[in-house]
Design an enzyme around this catalytic site. Structure first.
Site, PDB file in Angstrom:
ATOM      1  N   ASP A 420      -3.586 -61.664 -22.663  1.00 36.42           N
ATOM      2  CA  ASP A 420      -2.003 -62.263 -22.469  1.00 36.42           C
ATOM      3  C   ASP A 420      -0.869 -62.022 -23.428  1.00 36.42           C
ATOM      4  O   ASP A 420      -0.816 -61.783 -24.404  1.00 36.42           O
ATOM      5  CB  ASP A 420      -3.024 -63.727 -22.522  1.00 36.42           C
ATOM      6  CG  ASP A 420      -1.547 -64.615 -22.526  1.00 36.42           C
ATOM      7  OD1 ASP A 420      -1.194 -64.828 -21.260  1.00 36.42           O
ATOM      8  OD2 ASP A 420      -1.136 -65.407 -23.015  1.00 36.42           O
ATOM      9  N   GLU A 473      -0.692 -57.529 -19.622  1.00 37.25           N
ATOM     10  CA  GLU A 473       0.249 -58.885 -18.559  1.00 37.25           C
ATOM     11  C   GLU A 473       1.420 -58.574 -19.746  1.00 37.25           C
ATOM     12  O   GLU A 473       1.416 -59.049 -20.794  1.00 37.25           O
ATOM     13  CB  GLU A 473      -0.335 -60.018 -19.152  1.00 37.25           C
ATOM     14  CG  GLU A 473       0.360 -61.008 -18.331  1.00 37.25           C
ATOM     15  CD  GLU A 473       0.703 -62.438 -19.073  1.00 37.25           C
ATOM     16  OE1 GLU A 473       1.060 -63.331 -17.991  1.00 37.25           O
ATOM     17  OE2 GLU A 473       0.833 -62.862 -20.214  1.00 37.25           O
TER      18      GLU A 473
END
Length: 740
Positions: A420, A473
């Site tokens: 993330d 990401e």
């Protein structure tokens, strides 16, 4: 401060120097400190030849001590404590025969050398951290007794104690020994699995901090205690050997269709009067068959590392080594993964190494200093998420994060880590204004320390688990995110294509009458489609915070909204790149996602929503069974435009190739509600085409506008091709024609 004062104030950092057996020429001096003791006797239950020793109180130190023969060092002694009043007990391990004013326990301070052993090899390899630190179930080197070895990193603390139910959370009773590496250690016998514990820590000035959960704790309780729990990772018996043996390291040429799931809101229990979550076991019984039936190849779980606030969806983790106990214990989560694998479904988890929250029981200012986070808030504080940023330059922090990545792949057989907020790690000025960040040594904005960490993490993951994968990401144009470290890349296996997501959603949200002005938004992604190994995501971030649902982004009346969604989904499955879609998209969820409530499964009573669900199921099956749609997802040879310039009609067409070039799939998307009859499409060779999927079919609640099922090419030059076919394009539809 005298030793008695240190002990009574829970301020002793070197208990091994003062407590337990200490050599004294030809005998042992054994010292015990118990604040509630009236008298103390030592016994050696397994050595009948050693007489009991009654300890005397050393009035100068406040410590009981006595002398024993040196042979006693080979055996385990028990401390029998008589207290002056009922209820004044320290560590009562329950010997009813001794009477209510007496209790006994095995002295932890007789296992000094074994306790030290925990830190000897921690820094030799990253995975050693979770093998040595935290609460490890062990057997004592003397008499092979069950015990727990506690080991925690707090380099700037002046004192650390283990506290828990086993000592009534009294920080005076189990002071830990500080080692030269900054770890504190202690072995406590007869404390085993399921016991709750925390660390009582005093900072450099001697002030007591909020009680801390174990940074390497394997299990944790929810609010209000947030206590860590001792857990045995060796007990579970895996049944997924067939999956693990067949797990292919080459993900790039395989189909990958990912169903992104927030476990707490996928579905709620029926008649949920308790307002609880489905458990890992219930999710295994309901979610896995659904995912399998829908044809998804993988589940991606929003973070499962323990987190305190439901509203963070897991993106503010505190217990990095503990699956959240909201849904069950760690073995329950293992069983969930196991059942996924037995069903042929891979498991990816979202992993958050970018930041962590300030909760008092967590990592922030762990020993009163910045152990885990950058000290300067210009590097150590995240303004968007009001959270702390890991100090990626500290070797101990780097090992902590890399060890955690390996931990999930090791202990839970996870197939992939989706990392993330990578962009926030890469750039020192991420979400900061001028003057709010510190340039790197070269005056730039790249965080060299974070870059180095990510490369190391990827190297370790692929070295130990070459058949697993990492996914970034990352929303910027940072180069070579999914290229090997030896080639100058970050080393990720895949990267989310955020540019495709934003551009294509911007395009599809426009009224079809105006789409020809934005034609570049739907075609631009192919300019860079093979620069990285991309995953095409329609993630949870696109259906929250006022963005509405996926179907809610579509223009037009009810039919046109559904048709736009179906056309867009078809375009996504035809476009190069692996696929990811957030739960609810596949049923045309009407309202924005809410983490506090389940998906609107009742919508499936309506034909529109059943049709959308049927389309996603058909797309998954077509994608997985058609080599041309997945084998060359990341290579130029797998894609060729037929016509990307037809802005006037808002139509795009392209062809996908299989690895052996024997199969071709022509994908044509009509992004207007105007049907196109006698539409001519160039084809690359003389061929016969079969309509494999039409998003406008009545099976999917489409208009079922008349199409041509089979068509043969003819020698009419079109779209720079020598051959072409004439087909009919339904309104707001994507067609897949496969060569026969």
């Amino acid at each position: 401060m005298q030793i008695s004062q240190q002990l009574s104030h829970a301020a002793c950092s070197q208990p091994f120097s003062h407590l337990g057996p200490i050599h004294n020429k030809d005998s042992l001096i054994i010292r015990v400190w118990r604040p509630d003791a009236k008298s103390i006797t030592l016994t050696w239950p397994s050595a009948a030849s050693i007489n009991d020793v009654v300890l005397t109180l050393n009035t100068k130190t406040g410590v009981f001590e006595g002398e024993a023969p040196t042979i006693a060092e080979k055996y385990v002694y028990t401390v029998v404590v008589s207290v002056s009043a009922v209820g004044q007990r320290g560590n009562d391990q329950g010997d009813a025969n001794l009477g209510v004013n007496t209790y006994r326990y095995i002295d932890p301070y007789q296992f000094q050398e074994q306790a030290y052993h925990a830190v000897h090899y921690i820094d030799a390899a990253p995975e050693n951290l979770y093998h040595q630190a935290g609460a490890q179930l062990v057997c004592t080197d003397k008499e092979n007794m069950s015990a727990t070895r506690f080991c925690v990193y707090a380099p700037n603390a002046t004192a650390v104690s283990v506290i828990g139910d086993f000592n009534q959370w009294d920080g005076r009773l189990h002071p830990m020994q500080k080692t030269s590496l900054g770890f504190w250690v202690l072995i406590i016998p007869a404390v085993g699995e399921g016991e709750r514990y925390k660390y009582q820590i005093k900072d450099a000035q001697g002030f007591e901090l909020p009680h801390k959960a174990d940074p390497v704790g394997f299990s944790a309780e929810q609010y209000p205690s947030h206590a860590s729990k001792i857990f045995d990772h060796s007990r579970y018996t895996w049944q997924d050997s067939e999956w693990m043996a067949a797990r292919n390291a080459d993900k790039y040429h395989q189909p990958m269709s990912i169903y992104e799931v927030h476990l707490g809101s996928w579905k709620k229990p029926e008649n949920n009067s308790e307002q609880r979550y489905l458990t890992y076991k219930e999710l295994g019984e309901q979610l896995i068959p659904y995912v399998k039936d829908m044809g998804y190849t993988h589940i991606e779980l929003l973070p499962v590392s323990e987190f305190p606030f439901d509203g963070s969806w897991g993106y503010q983790p505190v217990g990095m080594f503990s699956p959240t106990s909201r849904f069950g214990d760690p073995d329950d989560f293992k069983q969930f993964v196991d059942r996924c694998h037995q069903a042929g479904v891979g498991v990816i988890i979202d992993w958050v190494p970018a930041h962590f929250p300030e909760d008092g029981h967590g990592l922030a200012r762990f020993d009163g200093s910045h152990v885990y986070e950058y000290e300067d808030p210009r590097k150590g504080w995240h303004p968007d998420w009001n959270s702390c940023i890991y100090d990626f330059g500290k070797q101990t922090v780097r090992q902590f994060l890399v060890a955690n990545a390996l931990f999930w792949l090791d202990k839970f057989h996870i197939d992939g880590l989706r990392v993330d907020a990578v962009a926030s790690m890469l750039y020192l000025d991420y979400s900061r204004n001028e003057g709010e960040w510190i340039p790197n040594v070269d005056g730039g904005n790249e965080n060299y320390e974070a870059i180095s960490l990510l490369r190391w993490m990827n190297e370790e993951v692929y070295k130990h688990y070459p058949d697993a994968m990492t996914i970034a990401e990352e929303s910027t144009s940072f180069p070579k995110v999914s290229r090997p470290v030896f080639d100058g890349g970050l080393g990720f296996g895949f990267k989310w294509n955020m540019g495709w997501m934003h551009d294509s959603l911007h395009y599809i949200s426009k009224d079809p009458a105006y789409r020809h002005y934005h034609h570049g938004d739907i075609t631009f992604s192919m300019v860079y489609a093979f620069d990285e190994n991309f995953v095409l995501p329609i993630s949870h971030d696109e259906v929250v915070h006022g963005k509405g649902s996926l179907i809610g982004k579509m223009p037009g009346d009810e039919w046109q909204q559904a048709a736009n969604l179906r056309c867009y989904a078809g375009f996504m499955y035809g476009h190069p790149g692996k696929k990811l879609s957030f739960m609810g998209n596949e049923i045309g969820q009407s309202r924005e996602w809410n983490h506090d409530s389940g998906l609107d499964w009742h919508l499936l009573q309506y034909e529109k929503h059943k049709g959308i669900q049927a389309l996603y199921k058909a797309l998954n099956r077509l994608y997985a069974s058609t080599p041309a749609l997945h084998e060359l997802d990341h290579e130029h040879q797998g894609f060729q435009w037929i016509d990307h310039g037809n802005a006037e009609q808002s139509i795009v067409s392209f062809v996908r190739y299989s690895k052996d070039k024997q199969q071709q799939v022509y994908v044509v998307s009509n992004f207007t509600p105007v049907p196109r009859t006698h539409f001519r499409l160039g084809v690359k060779q003389n061929s016969r085409l079969r309509l494999a999927l039409n998003t406008d079919s009545q099976l999917f609640w489409g208009s079922d506008y008349a199409t041509i099922e089979h068509v043969s090419s003819e020698p009419v030059a079109w779209n720079d091709c020598k051959e072409s076919v004439e087909i009919t394009l339904p309104p707001l539809a994507t067609l897949f024609y496969v060569t026969e």
